[in-house]
Enzyme design. Structure first.
Site, PDB file in Angstrom:
ATOM      1  N   ARG A 126      -3.360   5.521  -8.751  1.00  0.00           N
ATOM      2  CA  ARG A 126      -4.204   6.712  -8.560  1.00  0.00           C
ATOM      3  C   ARG A 126      -4.024   7.723  -9.684  1.00  0.00           C
ATOM      4  O   ARG A 126      -5.002   8.271 -10.200  1.00  0.00           O
ATOM      5  CB  ARG A 126      -3.905   7.370  -7.214  1.00  0.00           C
TER       6      ARG A 126
ATOM      7  N   ASN B   6      -5.529   6.213  -1.643  1.00  0.00           N
ATOM      8  CA  ASN B   6      -5.023   4.967  -1.075  1.00  0.00           C
ATOM      9  C   ASN B   6      -5.682   4.751   0.274  1.00  0.00           C
ATOM     10  O   ASN B   6      -5.966   5.714   0.989  1.00  0.00           O
ATOM     11  CB  ASN B   6      -3.504   5.027  -0.876  1.00  0.00           C
TER      12      ASN B   6
END
Length: 108
Positions: free
Chosen positions: A33, A51
């Site tokens: 990320r 996520n």
């Protein structure tokens, strides 16, 4: 035509698109990320990444066609510790005012 379809057509005419990515494999716990945010910002894109509880990483990306395509290509390998199995790319709902910048959202 309804408003979202008209807006999506206008975005393409001005060279901007919106895509939703679903990246599977070893993509959580490897800095995916953070790295995706940095790559998106380097391309001047806006949107978000998070996520998912199923182990994938999901992102929504808005910006110039070439820049979105570059981020999609990057997503196929990600950061060094990642092992990407697949990247599903879908047309995202175009919003009249996409988010400013690129952010990490809480897991979902």
């Amino acid at each position: 035509m309804d408003a979202p379809v008209i807006h999506a057509c206008l975005m393409v005419k001005i060279g901007k698109i919106a895509r939703r990515l679903r990246i599977t494999g070893r993509v959580q716990g490897v800095g995916f990320r953070t790295a995706l945010c940095a790559a998106a910002e380097a391309h001047g894109l806006s949107g978000w990444v998070r996520n998912r509880i199923d182990g994938c990483v999901e992102a929504e990306v808005y910006g110039a066609i070439e820049d979105v395509q570059a981020l999609v290509a990057w997503s196929h390998h990600g950061p060094p510790a990642a092992r990407v199995a697949d990247v599903l790319v879908e047309v995202a709902d175009a919003t009249p005012s996409p988010p400013a910048g690129f952010v990490q959202r809480p897991s979902a």
